[in-house]
Design a protein around this motif. Structure first.
Motif, short mmCIF file in Angstrom:
data_model
loop_
_atom_site.label_atom_id
_atom_site.label_comp_id
_atom_site.label_asym_id
_atom_site.label_seq_id
_atom_site.Cartn_x
_atom_site.Cartn_y
_atom_site.Cartn_z
N MET A 1 0.84 -1.19 0.00
CA MET A 1 0.00 0.00 0.00
C MET A 1 0.88 1.25 0.00
SD MET A 1 -3.18 0.91 2.54
CE MET A 1 -4.10 -0.51 1.94
N THR A 2 0.57 2.20 -0.87
CA THR A 2 1.36 3.42 -0.95
C THR A 2 0.46 4.65 -0.86
OG1 THR A 2 1.28 3.51 -3.36
CG2 THR A 2 3.13 2.32 -2.36
N VAL A 3 1.09 5.79 -0.53
CA VAL A 3 0.38 7.05 -0.30
C VAL A 3 1.00 8.13 -1.17
CG1 VAL A 3 -0.13 8.84 1.41
CG2 VAL A 3 -0.18 6.43 2.07
N ALA A 4 0.14 9.01 -1.67
CA ALA A 4 0.59 10.24 -2.31
C ALA A 4 0.13 11.41 -1.46
CB ALA A 4 0.02 10.37 -3.72
N ILE A 5 1.01 12.36 -1.20
CA ILE A 5 0.66 13.55 -0.43
C ILE A 5 0.55 14.74 -1.38
CG2 ILE A 5 1.45 15.19 1.32
CD1 ILE A 5 2.79 12.88 2.77
N ILE A 6 -0.61 15.37 -1.39
CA ILE A 6 -0.80 16.60 -2.16
C ILE A 6 -0.57 17.75 -1.19
CG2 ILE A 6 -2.33 17.92 -3.65
CD1 ILE A 6 -3.98 15.43 -4.11
N GLY A 7 0.48 18.53 -1.46
CA GLY A 7 0.79 19.65 -0.58
C GLY A 7 1.85 19.30 0.45
N PRO A 8 3.10 19.17 0.06
CA PRO A 8 4.16 18.77 0.99
C PRO A 8 4.72 19.95 1.80
CG PRO A 8 5.06 18.93 -1.22
CD PRO A 8 3.59 19.22 -1.33
N GLY A 9 3.83 20.65 2.51
CA GLY A 9 4.25 21.73 3.39
C GLY A 9 4.38 21.26 4.82
N THR A 10 4.11 22.15 5.77
CA THR A 10 4.28 21.81 7.19
C THR A 10 3.37 20.66 7.60
OG1 THR A 10 4.86 24.11 7.67
CG2 THR A 10 4.19 22.73 9.52
N VAL A 52 -1.03 12.19 -12.76
CA VAL A 52 0.00 11.15 -12.69
C VAL A 52 -0.30 10.21 -11.52
CG1 VAL A 52 2.46 10.70 -12.26
CG2 VAL A 52 1.76 12.58 -13.77
N VAL A 53 -0.69 10.79 -10.40
CA VAL A 53 -1.02 10.01 -9.20
C VAL A 53 -2.34 9.27 -9.39
CG1 VAL A 53 -1.76 10.23 -6.80
CG2 VAL A 53 0.29 11.42 -7.59
N PRO A 57 -2.08 2.90 -10.53
CA PRO A 57 -2.82 1.91 -9.74
C PRO A 57 -2.11 1.51 -8.45
CG PRO A 57 -1.84 0.88 -11.66
CD PRO A 57 -1.65 2.35 -11.83
N SER A 58 -0.83 1.83 -8.32
CA SER A 58 -0.10 1.46 -7.10
C SER A 58 -0.39 2.41 -5.94
CB SER A 58 1.41 1.41 -7.37
OG SER A 58 1.93 2.72 -7.55
N VAL A 59 -0.97 3.57 -6.24
CA VAL A 59 -1.30 4.54 -5.19
C VAL A 59 -2.68 4.20 -4.62
CG1 VAL A 59 -1.73 6.96 -4.64
CG2 VAL A 59 0.10 6.35 -6.23
N ASP A 60 -2.71 3.87 -3.35
CA ASP A 60 -3.97 3.48 -2.70
C ASP A 60 -4.63 4.64 -1.96
OD1 ASP A 60 -3.66 0.42 -3.04
OD2 ASP A 60 -1.78 1.01 -2.09
N ILE A 61 -3.80 5.52 -1.38
CA ILE A 61 -4.31 6.60 -0.52
C ILE A 61 -3.75 7.93 -0.99
CG2 ILE A 61 -4.24 7.57 1.83
CD1 ILE A 61 -4.05 4.67 2.86
N VAL A 62 -4.61 8.94 -1.01
CA VAL A 62 -4.19 10.31 -1.28
C VAL A 62 -4.44 11.13 -0.01
CG1 VAL A 62 -4.63 12.40 -2.61
CG2 VAL A 62 -4.63 10.17 -3.75
N THR A 63 -3.40 11.77 0.49
CA THR A 63 -3.52 12.65 1.64
C THR A 63 -3.46 14.09 1.14
OG1 THR A 63 -2.39 11.05 3.06
CG2 THR A 63 -2.52 13.30 3.86
N ILE A 64 -4.51 14.85 1.43
CA ILE A 64 -4.63 16.21 0.90
C ILE A 64 -4.31 17.22 1.99
CG2 ILE A 64 -6.18 17.88 -0.18
CD1 ILE A 64 -7.72 15.48 -1.36
N CYS A 65 -3.24 17.99 1.80
CA CYS A 65 -2.75 18.95 2.79
C CYS A 65 -2.56 20.32 2.15
CB CYS A 65 -1.43 18.47 3.39
SG CYS A 65 -1.50 16.84 4.14
N THR A 66 -3.46 20.70 1.29
CA THR A 66 -3.37 21.95 0.55
C THR A 66 -4.29 23.00 1.16
OG1 THR A 66 -5.05 21.06 -0.94
CG2 THR A 66 -2.75 20.86 -1.63
N LYS A 83 -9.47 6.39 -5.41
CA LYS A 83 -8.49 6.46 -4.32
C LYS A 83 -9.21 6.64 -2.99
CE LYS A 83 -5.31 6.46 -7.51
NZ LYS A 83 -4.61 5.18 -7.85
N ASN A 84 -8.53 6.23 -1.93
CA ASN A 84 -8.97 6.51 -0.57
C ASN A 84 -8.37 7.85 -0.16
OD1 ASN A 84 -10.21 3.74 0.04
ND2 ASN A 84 -8.12 3.23 -0.59
N VAL A 85 -9.14 8.69 0.51
CA VAL A 85 -8.71 10.06 0.75
C VAL A 85 -8.73 10.41 2.23
CG1 VAL A 85 -9.28 12.50 0.36
CG2 VAL A 85 -9.47 10.85 -1.52
N LEU A 86 -7.55 10.84 2.72
CA LEU A 86 -7.44 11.45 4.04
C LEU A 86 -7.29 12.95 3.80
CD1 LEU A 86 -7.18 11.32 7.10
CD2 LEU A 86 -4.75 10.82 6.83
N LEU A 87 -8.33 13.70 4.14
CA LEU A 87 -8.43 15.12 3.80
C LEU A 87 -8.23 15.97 5.05
CD1 LEU A 87 -9.29 17.40 1.82
CD2 LEU A 87 -11.66 16.90 2.46
#
Length: 320
Positions: A1-10, A52-53, A57-66, A83-87
């Motif tokens: 399981m892999t994650v993509a983070i949108i918004g790599p800030g604090t 791209v994300v 298909p290897s990206v299971d979770i998107v974490t949105i930090c924007t 995708k599964n989303v942690l917002l």
């Protein structure tokens, strides 16, 4: 399981550290900066194009930090892509946007959770457990405080993008008050400065009352402080934390449950606890019972009413 983070800030960095702690790899960082990096995501690939994300298909979770105004666009697109989303909270800055995100979650195959991370704080979990165990009898009053140093994020100071202190900061304690007292019916707020202190009073449909103080002008030496007190007809449960060089931590119970000066559990990273819980939700394909989407929508409605009260000079505002 892999994650993509949108918004790599604090906040994105806090999520990256949490994912690493629970053993999940961050594979992508979605950012306008081609050289975006996070210490706890050493193998992540920086990309500017969200597609791209969403097409991987290897990206299971998107974490949105924007910034909050982008939440609807990114969350709906991610959910629609399966995708599964942690917002990150706040869920949105309008009820229309929040309801659109929730509707997409209901029709997609992905799991949505809004990151009200205070629900995963050790001391706050302990308060809730004691209240549910009857420590204060019937709870009828909540007093909450949250104080921070001014963030180093420029967009946060634009109320049109963050919602202001009443929304972006105050929503944590309004969510706790709703969790403990039920359904809010009216909100009134007053402030001496745009960054606080903002004093908010909330009335509940069974007669309960909550008071919250949100403040974003703390000195760097004491950059974070928080407190929560629940009073009922049989006692009081209270917790307080003041950060700084010599942190102060207090936890007290006086009521029907004989807990004495109860100590919270051994501290853990609340973002990691949140991430671990979300992984369980994704694995089972079920929405969170700890942080339901409907509660995030109610917290947003309460916070927006507080903001509207400030704009109206302190008038009582209904909670939609």
């Amino acid at each position: 399981m892999t994650v993509a983070i949108i918004g790599p800030g604090t906040i994105g960095a806090a999520h990256a550290a949490a994912w690493r702690e629970v053993g999940v790899e961050v594979s992508h960082l979605v950012s306008r900066r081609a050289d975006a990096t996070l210490q706890d995501a050493p193998n992540a690939r920086a990309v500017a194009d969200l597609d791209v994300v969403l097409g991987d298909p290897s990206v299971d979770i998107v974490t949105i930090c924007t910034p909050t105004p982008t939440h609807r666009e990114f969350a709906v697109a991610s959910l629609r892509a399966g995708k599964n989303v942690l917002l990150e909270k706040p869920m949105a800055l309008s009820m229309d946007d929040a309801e659109a995100i929730a509707k997409e979650a209901g029709s997609s195959g992905g799991v949505l959770m809004v990151g009200h991370v205070v629900r995963f704080f050790d001391a706050y979990l302990r308060v809730r457990e004691l209240v549910e165990a009857g420590a204060v009898g019937h709870p009828f009053h909540v007093r909450a405080e949250r104080m921070i140093a001014p963030p180093d994020t420029p967009w946060w100071f634009d109320e049109e993008r963050s919602g202001g202190v009443a929304v972006d900061l105050g929503i944590h304690d309004l969510d706790q008050a709703n969790l403990l007292l039920g359904h809010p019916i009216g909100v009134r707020s007053a402030a001496t400065h745009p960054l606080g202190p903002v004093e908010t009073t909330v009335r509940y449909d069974d007669g309960g009352l909550a008071q919250g103080m949100s403040h974003a002008r703390m000195p760097a030496t004491t950059s974070f402080a928080t407190a929560l007190q629940v009073t009922g007809d049989a006692g009081v449960v209270a917790t307080r934390f003041i950060g700084g060089e010599r942190p102060v931590e207090e936890f007290t119970v006086r009521g029907a449950v004989d807990a004495g000066d109860a100590e919270p559990a051994e501290p853990t990273n609340p973002y990691a606890r949140q991430a671990a819980h979300f992984l369980e939700c994704v694995a089972s394909g079920t929405p969170s019972a700890i942080a339901p989407v409907d509660d995030a929508i109610l917290a947003l409605s309460t916070a927006l009413a507080a903001r509207d009260s400030l704009r109206a000079g302190g008038a009582w505002m209904p909670v939609s």
